[in-house]
Write a protein that holds these residues in place. Structure first.
Motif, PDB file in Angstrom:
ATOM      1  N   ASP A   1     -11.135  -0.290   6.901  1.00 47.07           N
ATOM      2  CA  ASP A   1     -10.687   0.598   7.961  1.00 47.07           C
ATOM      3  C   ASP A   1      -9.334   1.207   7.587  1.00 47.07           C
ATOM      4  O   ASP A   1      -8.792   0.944   6.503  1.00 47.07           O
ATOM      5  CB  ASP A   1     -10.629  -0.136   9.299  1.00 47.07           C
ATOM      6  N   ALA A   2      -8.785   2.028   8.470  1.00 44.57           N
ATOM      7  CA  ALA A   2      -7.545   2.753   8.155  1.00 44.57           C
ATOM      8  C   ALA A   2      -6.397   1.797   7.832  1.00 44.57           C
ATOM      9  O   ALA A   2      -5.623   2.028   6.894  1.00 44.57           O
ATOM     10  CB  ALA A   2      -7.166   3.668   9.317  1.00 44.57           C
ATOM     11  N   ARG A   3      -6.293   0.706   8.587  1.00 45.73           N
ATOM     12  CA  ARG A   3      -5.217  -0.258   8.336  1.00 45.73           C
ATOM     13  C   ARG A   3      -5.376  -0.920   6.975  1.00 45.73           C
ATOM     14  O   ARG A   3      -4.396  -1.100   6.239  1.00 45.73           O
ATOM     15  CB  ARG A   3      -5.208  -1.302   9.450  1.00 45.73           C
ATOM     16  N   MET A   4      -6.619  -1.252   6.612  1.00 49.69           N
ATOM     17  CA  MET A   4      -6.849  -1.883   5.322  1.00 49.69           C
ATOM     18  C   MET A   4      -6.631  -0.887   4.183  1.00 49.69           C
ATOM     19  O   MET A   4      -6.172  -1.260   3.102  1.00 49.69           O
ATOM     20  CB  MET A   4      -8.264  -2.475   5.283  1.00 49.69           C
ATOM     21  N   ARG A   5      -6.970   0.374   4.404  1.00 53.33           N
ATOM     22  CA  ARG A   5      -6.706   1.377   3.372  1.00 53.33           C
ATOM     23  C   ARG A   5      -5.214   1.477   3.085  1.00 53.33           C
ATOM     24  O   ARG A   5      -4.799   1.651   1.935  1.00 53.33           O
ATOM     25  CB  ARG A   5      -7.266   2.736   3.787  1.00 53.33           C
ATOM     26  N   GLU A   6      -4.400   1.358   4.138  1.00 57.78           N
ATOM     27  CA  GLU A   6      -2.950   1.360   3.933  1.00 57.78           C
ATOM     28  C   GLU A   6      -2.521   0.167   3.084  1.00 57.78           C
ATOM     29  O   GLU A   6      -1.646   0.296   2.213  1.00 57.78           O
ATOM     30  CB  GLU A   6      -2.231   1.321   5.278  1.00 57.78           C
ATOM     31  N   ALA A   7      -3.137  -0.997   3.321  1.00 64.82           N
ATOM     32  CA  ALA A   7      -2.813  -2.182   2.526  1.00 64.82           C
ATOM     33  C   ALA A   7      -3.221  -1.981   1.068  1.00 64.82           C
ATOM     34  O   ALA A   7      -2.473  -2.359   0.146  1.00 64.82           O
ATOM     35  CB  ALA A   7      -3.521  -3.410   3.114  1.00 64.82           C
ATOM     36  N   PHE A   8      -4.399  -1.385   0.831  1.00 61.21           N
ATOM     37  CA  PHE A   8      -4.811  -1.082  -0.541  1.00 61.21           C
ATOM     38  C   PHE A   8      -3.840  -0.099  -1.190  1.00 61.21           C
ATOM     39  O   PHE A   8      -3.481  -0.243  -2.361  1.00 61.21           O
ATOM     40  CB  PHE A   8      -6.226  -0.484  -0.547  1.00 61.21           C
ATOM     41  N   ASP A   9      -3.443   0.904  -0.442  1.00 61.81           N
ATOM     42  CA  ASP A   9      -2.526   1.910  -0.966  1.00 61.81           C
ATOM     43  C   ASP A   9      -1.210   1.271  -1.394  1.00 61.81           C
ATOM     44  O   ASP A   9      -0.702   1.505  -2.504  1.00 61.81           O
ATOM     45  CB  ASP A   9      -2.282   2.975   0.104  1.00 61.81           C
ATOM     46  N   THR A  10      -0.656   0.440  -0.519  1.00 59.81           N
ATOM     47  CA  THR A  10       0.620  -0.227  -0.824  1.00 59.81           C
ATOM     48  C   THR A  10       0.494  -1.127  -2.039  1.00 59.81           C
ATOM     49  O   THR A  10       1.328  -1.100  -2.956  1.00 59.81           O
ATOM     50  CB  THR A  10       1.085  -1.050   0.393  1.00 59.81           C
ATOM     51  N   ALA A  11      -0.573  -1.940  -2.088  1.00 61.44           N
ATOM     52  CA  ALA A  11      -0.746  -2.894  -3.187  1.00 61.44           C
ATOM     53  C   ALA A  11      -0.931  -2.181  -4.528  1.00 61.44           C
ATOM     54  O   ALA A  11      -0.351  -2.592  -5.540  1.00 61.44           O
ATOM     55  CB  ALA A  11      -1.936  -3.806  -2.906  1.00 61.44           C
ATOM     56  N   THR A  12      -1.739  -1.130  -4.557  1.00 59.36           N
ATOM     57  CA  THR A  12      -1.989  -0.447  -5.834  1.00 59.36           C
ATOM     58  C   THR A  12      -0.760   0.329  -6.297  1.00 59.36           C
ATOM     59  O   THR A  12      -0.552   0.516  -7.497  1.00 59.36           O
ATOM     60  CB  THR A  12      -3.208   0.484  -5.735  1.00 59.36           C
ATOM     61  N   ARG A  13       0.078   0.768  -5.364  1.00 55.07           N
ATOM     62  CA  ARG A  13       1.346   1.392  -5.762  1.00 55.07           C
ATOM     63  C   ARG A  13       2.300   0.355  -6.346  1.00 55.07           C
ATOM     64  O   ARG A  13       2.922   0.568  -7.390  1.00 55.07           O
ATOM     65  CB  ARG A  13       1.999   2.086  -4.564  1.00 55.07           C
ATOM     66  N   GLU A  14       2.415  -0.789  -5.660  1.00 51.63           N
ATOM     67  CA  GLU A  14       3.333  -1.837  -6.101  1.00 51.63           C
ATOM     68  C   GLU A  14       2.981  -2.365  -7.480  1.00 51.63           C
ATOM     69  O   GLU A  14       3.867  -2.720  -8.275  1.00 51.63           O
ATOM     70  CB  GLU A  14       3.341  -2.983  -5.088  1.00 51.63           C
ATOM     71  N   HIS A  15       1.693  -2.427  -7.794  1.00 50.35           N
ATOM     72  CA  HIS A  15       1.260  -2.952  -9.093  1.00 50.35           C
ATOM     73  C   HIS A  15       1.195  -1.867 -10.175  1.00 50.35           C
ATOM     74  O   HIS A  15       0.775  -2.151 -11.302  1.00 50.35           O
ATOM     75  CB  HIS A  15      -0.095  -3.635  -8.956  1.00 50.35           C
ATOM     76  N   GLY A  16       1.586  -0.657  -9.854  1.00 48.13           N
ATOM     77  CA  GLY A  16       1.615   0.409 -10.844  1.00 48.13           C
ATOM     78  C   GLY A  16       0.253   0.987 -11.174  1.00 48.13           C
ATOM     79  O   GLY A  16       0.124   1.759 -12.137  1.00 48.13           O
ATOM     80  N   ILE A  17      -0.764   0.640 -10.397  1.00 48.70           N
ATOM     81  CA  ILE A  17      -2.116   1.113 -10.689  1.00 48.70           C
ATOM     82  C   ILE A  17      -2.224   2.615 -10.444  1.00 48.70           C
ATOM     83  O   ILE A  17      -2.761   3.362 -11.272  1.00 48.70           O
ATOM     84  CB  ILE A  17      -3.151   0.344  -9.847  1.00 48.70           C
ATOM     85  N   GLN A  18      -1.681   3.063  -9.328  1.00 49.13           N
ATOM     86  CA  GLN A  18      -1.769   4.491  -9.026  1.00 49.13           C
ATOM     87  C   GLN A  18      -1.016   5.325 -10.051  1.00 49.13           C
ATOM     88  O   GLN A  18      -1.487   6.389 -10.474  1.00 49.13           O
ATOM     89  CB  GLN A  18      -1.246   4.765  -7.615  1.00 49.13           C
ATOM     90  N   ALA A  19       0.150   4.836 -10.472  1.00 43.52           N
ATOM     91  CA  ALA A  19       0.929   5.585 -11.462  1.00 43.52           C
ATOM     92  C   ALA A  19       0.183   5.685 -12.790  1.00 43.52           C
ATOM     93  O   ALA A  19       0.226   6.724 -13.458  1.00 43.52           O
ATOM     94  CB  ALA A  19       2.288   4.920 -11.658  1.00 43.52           C
ATOM     95  N   ARG A  20      -0.510   4.625 -13.167  1.00 45.64           N
ATOM     96  CA  ARG A  20      -1.201   4.631 -14.453  1.00 45.64           C
ATOM     97  C   ARG A  20      -2.489   5.452 -14.403  1.00 45.64           C
ATOM     98  O   ARG A  20      -2.785   6.201 -15.335  1.00 45.64           O
ATOM     99  CB  ARG A  20      -1.518   3.213 -14.906  1.00 45.64           C
ATOM    100  N   VAL A  21      -3.260   5.315 -13.347  1.00 43.77           N
ATOM    101  CA  VAL A  21      -4.552   5.997 -13.270  1.00 43.77           C
ATOM    102  C   VAL A  21      -4.371   7.473 -12.910  1.00 43.77           C
ATOM    103  O   VAL A  21      -5.147   8.330 -13.331  1.00 43.77           O
ATOM    104  CB  VAL A  21      -5.485   5.287 -12.271  1.00 43.77           C
ATOM    105  N   GLY A  22      -3.378   7.787 -12.108  1.00 43.86           N
ATOM    106  CA  GLY A  22      -3.041   9.171 -11.812  1.00 43.86           C
ATOM    107  C   GLY A  22      -4.129   9.924 -11.068  1.00 43.86           C
ATOM    108  O   GLY A  22      -4.755   9.404 -10.141  1.00 43.86           O
ATOM    109  N   LEU A  23      -4.389  11.158 -11.516  1.00 48.87           N
ATOM    110  CA  LEU A  23      -5.329  12.030 -10.824  1.00 48.87           C
ATOM    111  C   LEU A  23      -6.780  11.554 -10.938  1.00 48.87           C
ATOM    112  O   LEU A  23      -7.651  12.054 -10.227  1.00 48.87           O
ATOM    113  CB  LEU A  23      -5.214  13.457 -11.357  1.00 48.87           C
TER     114      LEU A  23
END
Length: 211
Positions: free
Chosen positions: A38-60
């Motif tokens: 749900d929306a709240r869990m998506r926020e948790a996924f977003d925060t966790a993947t940012r903190e672990h550098g996943i979003q920065a590495r995978v990018g677009l």
């Protein structure tokens, strides 16, 4: 002598229909069962993947957060018959809710000359396997086959440019995701999105059901 028969083999309406299975070469919309945060869990996924550098590495190459999910079945061609069969199957499933502890992120080379990126549990999940089994049985009663294995995961990308061409698995702080329902969705469009056709709650679990 007592003879037993496979009812599915005798009843043409319940035999598996290979032409109902969807594959990438077919294009068009596809039907499948999934569990979605749900929306709240998506926020948790977003925060966790940012903190672990996943979003920065995978990018677009990263999928939009709204598409992140746990796959629960194979994909089927979107037809009125398939929709009706899958809706009936979803309504027959009785299973308990559970919590996945996603504690790894994985980069795995694929056949597209790129890599899949996903979050995974380091251990199998028995409650997830029971949900898979219930869905597989219910779909079988409708003459549909699903051979997807009950691997607890959330796919983040299929097209990450990974030049090393080797598997990478890294630990992450466990992301606790409680799954208390599942959905039948139709996937398609540009941009690609999932639209819910049916949703069924899972029974409250007496235990955490942690993976």
């Amino acid at each position: 002598m007592l003879l037993t028969y496979d009812a599915m083999a005798l009843d043409p309406a319940r035999r598996p229909r290979p032409e109902m299975a969807w594959s990438p070469g077919l294009g068009g919309h596809r039907l499948l069962f999934i569990a979605r945060p749900d929306a709240r869990m998506r926020e948790a996924f977003d925060t966790a993947t940012r903190e672990h550098g996943i979003q920065a590495r995978v990018g677009l190459a990263l999928f939009p957060l709204v598409n992140w999910h746990q796959t629960l079945s194979d994909r089927f061609v979107d037809t009125p018959e398939a929709r009706a069969k899958l809706l009936r199957a979803g309504g027959q499933v009785q299973a308990e809710g559970f919590t996945l502890a996603l504690d790894q992120w994985r980069i795995a080379p694929n056949a597209r000359d790129s890599a899949n990126v996903d979050l995974r549990c380091s251990q199998p999940s028995a409650p997830l396997a029971r949900l898979f089994a219930g869905l597989r049985h219910a779909m079988g009663e409708q003459g549909l086959e699903s051979g997807v294995d009950p691997v607890p995961h959330v796919t983040l990308s299929y097209r990450f440019a990974h030049h090393a061409r080797r598997l990478e698995v890294r630990p992450v702080r466990p992301i606790q995701w409680t799954i208390d329902s599942f959905e039948l969705v139709v996937g398609g469009g540009d941009p690609y999105r999932y639209r819910m056709l049916g949703r069924w709650p899972l029974r409250p679990s007496a235990s955490s059901g942690r993976a």
